[in-house]
Design a protein around this motif. Structure first.
Motif, mmCIF file in Angstrom:
data_model
loop_
_atom_site.group_PDB
_atom_site.id
_atom_site.type_symbol
_atom_site.label_atom_id
_atom_site.label_comp_id
_atom_site.label_asym_id
_atom_site.label_seq_id
_atom_site.Cartn_x
_atom_site.Cartn_y
_atom_site.Cartn_z
ATOM 1 N N ASP A 137 -4.834 -6.581 -4.027
ATOM 2 C CA ASP A 137 -4.047 -7.192 -2.729
ATOM 3 C C ASP A 137 -3.427 -8.707 -2.886
ATOM 4 O O ASP A 137 -4.550 -9.370 -2.271
ATOM 5 N N ASP A 185 -0.029 -3.715 -4.707
ATOM 6 C CA ASP A 185 0.089 -5.089 -3.546
ATOM 7 C C ASP A 185 -0.206 -6.713 -4.287
ATOM 8 O O ASP A 185 -0.921 -7.072 -3.083
ATOM 9 N N ASN A 238 1.842 -0.282 -2.616
ATOM 10 C CA ASN A 238 3.025 0.006 -1.145
ATOM 11 C C ASN A 238 3.794 -0.829 -1.420
ATOM 12 O O ASN A 238 5.296 -0.894 -0.807
ATOM 13 N N HIS A 239 3.436 -2.252 -0.978
ATOM 14 C CA HIS A 239 3.745 -3.457 -0.569
ATOM 15 C C HIS A 239 4.868 -3.704 -2.441
ATOM 16 O O HIS A 239 5.890 -4.306 -2.450
ATOM 17 N N HIS A 304 -3.632 2.815 -6.085
ATOM 18 C CA HIS A 304 -3.949 1.537 -5.434
ATOM 19 C C HIS A 304 -4.445 2.536 -4.050
ATOM 20 O O HIS A 304 -5.097 1.030 -3.418
ATOM 21 N N HIS A 338 -5.944 -1.947 -2.173
ATOM 22 C CA HIS A 338 -5.163 -1.295 0.298
ATOM 23 C C HIS A 338 -5.460 -1.660 0.774
ATOM 24 O O HIS A 338 -5.500 -1.785 2.057
HETATM 25 MN MN LIG Z 1 -1.129 -1.018 -0.046
#
Ligand SMILES: [Mn+2]
Length: 400
Positions: A137, A185, A238-239, A304, A338
């Motif tokens: 991240d 991320d 997800n990003h 993630h 995450h």
């Molecule tokens: Mn995430």
């Protein structure tokens, strides 16, 4: 960015409350008077004129808990009055907030110059232990906390510090395998929250990806000489999703900027087999989210972390393991990102390590929960299914 006209400034003016200060700044010198009103401020302080030096005006701002780099000094006034037989003086400084728009372009060339090589000298040592470097991240592009520059410098510094820790651990363990896990991320992207993060994202998508790729490259150059076996894995966050249709629809689960950045690094490394021929690169298979790889006899699963609710990692893991087609039933260690904070939990022989974020702060999370960031990465020592040592590395002197 055009200088705002007076009319614009007037129409944009807003009634800003008193400056918010932390506990330290509240212990103020009561001979001072400070007023902050939107984009202007003034400080009046009873000090002798001979004590006023070049940096005095800005140092008072810092003492009031304001960031001096956000302000310019616009005026200076001295007052004298008699108090009994004594002549007293006070000075008044006025300031205006620097015009530093949030979305101004960043000095990318300077940022890239900061990615200097850091190559400890080693003859690729052999050994039976594995050294894990777990990174999650960065969300490059996001303006939160200390922004892109802070996150970038922190990430590079933490990787360098991880190399120093490897040096120390080698005195105790024979380490022959270094594994760097990129847990997703790494870019902020423009798909999260249906694109609602767009305004607060300062870099273009390609700039976010370029930074990710070059930080991964830095880790490769740093660690490649440090063990006979080196590997890098990346999983989709997800990003990092490349495309979303109608806010949610994916192309495939492996279609990710987070993993594509590592594929680009792998392609570059393949051109220099004498330097990087001993390095392996792993991303998930088509339409998959997990990388499973073995490090010094420990089966390490990477995910993630966006497919389970916070704290439910073992429930998710046991569900996956129930599927006889999943490799999760043989995993010794699950590593993920995450959730932006360090979370280490053991259940029997299974170990879960959730890494902190590299970004300094999620402003959204802080407003919702009060909790600020504690960024960093995690290093661990592993062998034959056991990971007896793991700890966090936070950057020194860069934000947190
Ligand atoms: Mn995430």
């Amino acid at each position: 960015m055009p200088v705002p006209s007076e009319l614009l400034e007037e129409l944009l003016a807003k009634p800003v409350g008193p400056a918010l200060t932390g506990r330290e700044a509240q212990e103020r010198d009561y001979t001072r008077k400070i007023e902050v009103n939107g984009s202007t401020a003034s400080i009046e302080v009873a000090i002798p004129i001979e004590n006023v030096e070049d940096d005095t005006a800005l140092s008072f701002l810092a003492a009031e808990g304001l960031d001096p780099t956000d302000w310019e000094v616009t005026g200076f006034r001295r007052s004298e009055w008699e108090s009994g037989d004594e002549l007293k003086t006070s000075v008044r400084f006025t300031y205006k907030r620097s015009e530093k728009p949030l979305r101004a372009p960043l000095p990318l060339d300077e940022i890239f110059d900061g990615l200097a090589d850091y190559t400890p000298i080693y003859d690729r040592p052999t050994g039976s232990y594995g050294f894990l470097v777990l990174v999650g991240d960065m969300q490059f592009g996001k303006i939160d906390g200390d922004g892109v520059e802070g996150t970038l410098h922190r990430t590079v510094e933490c990787l360098n510090l991880a190399a120093d820790w490897l040096d120390r651990y080698r005195e105790i363990f024979d380490i022959g395998h270094v594994h760097i896990a990129w847990l997703g991320d790494h870019v902020e992207g423009f798909v999260s929250q249906g694109g609602a993060n767009t305004w607060r994202t300062q870099l273009t998508l390609n700039e976010q990806i370029r930074l990710t790729r070059r930080v991964m490259l830095h880790s490769l150059k740093t660690f490649a000489p440090m063990a006979e076996k080196v590997s890098l894995a990346a999983v989709p966050g997800n990003h990092g999703e490349a495309v979303r249709f109608g806010g949610t629809g994916l192309t495939r689960y492996d279609d990710s900027h987070d993993t594509e950045a590592l594929i680009a690094v792998a392609d570059a490394a393949a051109m220099l087999p004498e330097a990087f021929g001993h390095v392996d690169f792993f991303v998930p298979d088509t339409d998959e989210l997990i990388v499973m790889t073995e490090v010094a006899g420990t089966k390490v699963a990477h995910h993630h972390g966006h497919k389970w609710r916070p704290g439910k990692h073992f429930d998710w893991w046991s569900g996956q393991a129930f599927n006889r087609d999943s490799a999760m039933h043989v995993a010794d260690l699950l590593v993920s990102g995450h959730l932006h904070h360090r979370h280490i939990e053991q259940d029997g022989s299974r170990l879960f390590i959730g890494t902190p974020a590299m970004e300094s702060d999620s402003t959204w999370f802080r407003h919702n929960t009060g909790t600020g960031g504690a960024p960093g990465l995690i290093v661990a020592i592993t062998k034959d299914g056991h990971t007896p040592i793991e700890h966090m590395i936070a950057a020194e002197g860069v934000g947190n």
